[in-house]
Design an enzyme around this catalytic site. Structure first.
Site, PDB file in Angstrom:
ATOM      1  N   THR A   1       0.857  -1.188   0.000  1.00  0.00           N
ATOM      2  CA  THR A   1       0.000   0.000   0.000  1.00  0.00           C
ATOM      3  C   THR A   1       0.889   1.233   0.000  1.00  0.00           C
ATOM      4  O   THR A   1       1.998   1.200   0.537  1.00  0.00           O
ATOM      5  CB  THR A   1      -0.945   0.047   1.222  1.00  0.00           C
ATOM      6  OG1 THR A   1      -1.719   1.259   1.158  1.00  0.00           O
ATOM      7  CG2 THR A   1      -0.175   0.033   2.534  1.00  0.00           C
TER       8      THR A   1
ATOM      9  N   ARG B   1      -3.583   3.723   5.631  1.00  0.00           N
ATOM     10  CA  ARG B   1      -3.634   2.258   5.722  1.00  0.00           C
ATOM     11  C   ARG B   1      -2.426   1.705   6.467  1.00  0.00           C
ATOM     12  O   ARG B   1      -2.549   0.753   7.241  1.00  0.00           O
ATOM     13  CB  ARG B   1      -3.727   1.658   4.322  1.00  0.00           C
ATOM     14  CG  ARG B   1      -5.069   1.904   3.644  1.00  0.00           C
ATOM     15  CD  ARG B   1      -5.078   1.457   2.199  1.00  0.00           C
ATOM     16  NE  ARG B   1      -6.380   1.631   1.578  1.00  0.00           N
ATOM     17  CZ  ARG B   1      -6.573   1.960   0.313  1.00  0.00           C
ATOM     18  NH1 ARG B   1      -5.534   2.163  -0.487  1.00  0.00           N
ATOM     19  NH2 ARG B   1      -7.796   2.095  -0.163  1.00  0.00           N
TER      20      ARG B   1
ATOM     21  N   GLY C   1       0.719   2.062  -9.038  1.00  0.00           N
ATOM     22  CA  GLY C   1      -0.017   1.522 -10.168  1.00  0.00           C
ATOM     23  C   GLY C   1      -1.515   1.497  -9.923  1.00  0.00           C
ATOM     24  O   GLY C   1      -1.997   1.770  -8.826  1.00  0.00           O
TER      25      GLY C   1
ATOM     26  N   CYS D   1      -4.542  14.391   1.598  1.00  0.00           N
ATOM     27  CA  CYS D   1      -4.773  12.951   1.514  1.00  0.00           C
ATOM     28  C   CYS D   1      -3.566  12.122   1.946  1.00  0.00           C
ATOM     29  O   CYS D   1      -3.641  10.900   2.006  1.00  0.00           O
ATOM     30  CB  CYS D   1      -5.219  12.561   0.108  1.00  0.00           C
ATOM     31  SG  CYS D   1      -3.933  12.695  -1.159  1.00  0.00           S
TER      32      CYS D   1
END
Length: 287
Positions: A109, A114, A132, A224
């Site tokens: 990740t 996460r 990706g 983010c």
């Protein structure tokens, strides 16, 4: 593209002709160098610029990619009903949960949110930075480059890859990013007729719930890359906001839950809860 086609289909039902214009963004062009070139709005900047120039009339985004501060003259005209905001685990055969991952499993990740939650659950996990699109990441599991990846359920489902899901992760395990699972239609505020047309696509419970999540992010001064998970859900007339924030390595993690009558109220209370417990230091790592 799935999201753009969905919006186009909704407008076609109103007999409005649509053309999908593909715009390559900084984020799209640099999927393999995400950390090195990260900027807020990297997946929408070029699309918003085309919108401001009048080259397109609408922009369709994943809401979690949209910064809390919009450019002047642009508005979020519609937030349709949200898909399931959960994350999912995609792993090798036999794995049915984070708990059943092998000791020292390699989990891919690129999300600090996460990473900190995974490490809080399983300190032995070896987190590997991974880039990706969805299919590229799943293929890394199939080739044995990593033992598992964590992805957003909505994206996996939209691509028809449900069969590859090993486990859906509940909010008690990993809380999603603010706005995760929702898409948004952005437009120039001057186009009043189009704004009126888009009103029917706007889902009021989704908008208010995601407003609470995004207001919390704004009040904490983050983007983010901040390791913040947040999920707001309406329960009758009450809005329940769950949130988690942690150090990047998962060595400390703080969870909170508040209930209130409005997005602003629950976001304010949650922000005060976090800031009173010293999370400002963690946030500065991502300034």
């Amino acid at each position: 593209m799935w999201q753009a086609r969905w919006v186009s289909d909704q407008l076609c039902r109103l007999h409005i002709d649509c053309e999908i214009v593909i715009i390559r963004t900084t984020g799209d062009a640099n999927l393999n160098r995400f950390s090195a070139i990260f900027t807020k709005g990297m997946f929408i900047k070029e699309i918003e610029e085309a919108l401001l120039r009048g080259e397109i009339d609408l922009a369709v985004h994943s809401l979690k990619d949209v910064p809390t501060a919009l450019p002047n003259k642009l508005i979020l005209a519609a937030i349709p009903e949200r898909d399931d905001p959960a994350d999912v685990l995609i792993a090798a055969d036999g794995v049915t949960s984070i708990a059943t991952l092998a000791e020292n499993a390699r989990v891919g990740t690129s999300s600090p949110r996460r990473v900190c939650q995974l490490r809080a659950l399983r300190p032995d996990i070896q987190v590997q930075d991974i880039r990706g699109n969805v299919e590229t990441r799943i293929n890394k599991v199939e080739r044995g480059e990593v033992d598992a990846v964590v992805l957003a359920l909505a994206g996996v489902r939209r691509l028809g890859l449900n069969a590859r899901i090993s486990a859906k992760l509940g909010p008690e395990e990993i809380l999603p990013a603010p706005g995760q699972g929702a898409l948004v239609v952005e437009m120039r505020e001057e186009n009043l007729d189009l704004k009126q047309t888009l009103r029917y696509m706007d889902h009021a419970p989704t908008r208010s719930a995601t407003d609470a999540e995004r207001l919390l992010l704004e009040k904490l001064g983050g983007g983010c890359r901040v390791p913040l998970g947040a999920l707001a859900l309406w329960q009758g007339n009450s809005l329940r906001l769950q949130a988690v924030i942690g150090r990047p390595d998962g060595s400390e993690i703080l969870r909170g839950e508040v209930t209130g009558s409005s997005p602003g109220a629950v976001a304010e209370e949650m922000a005060e809860f976090f800031l009173a417990r010293g999370v400002k230091e963690w946030l500065q790592m991502f300034a």
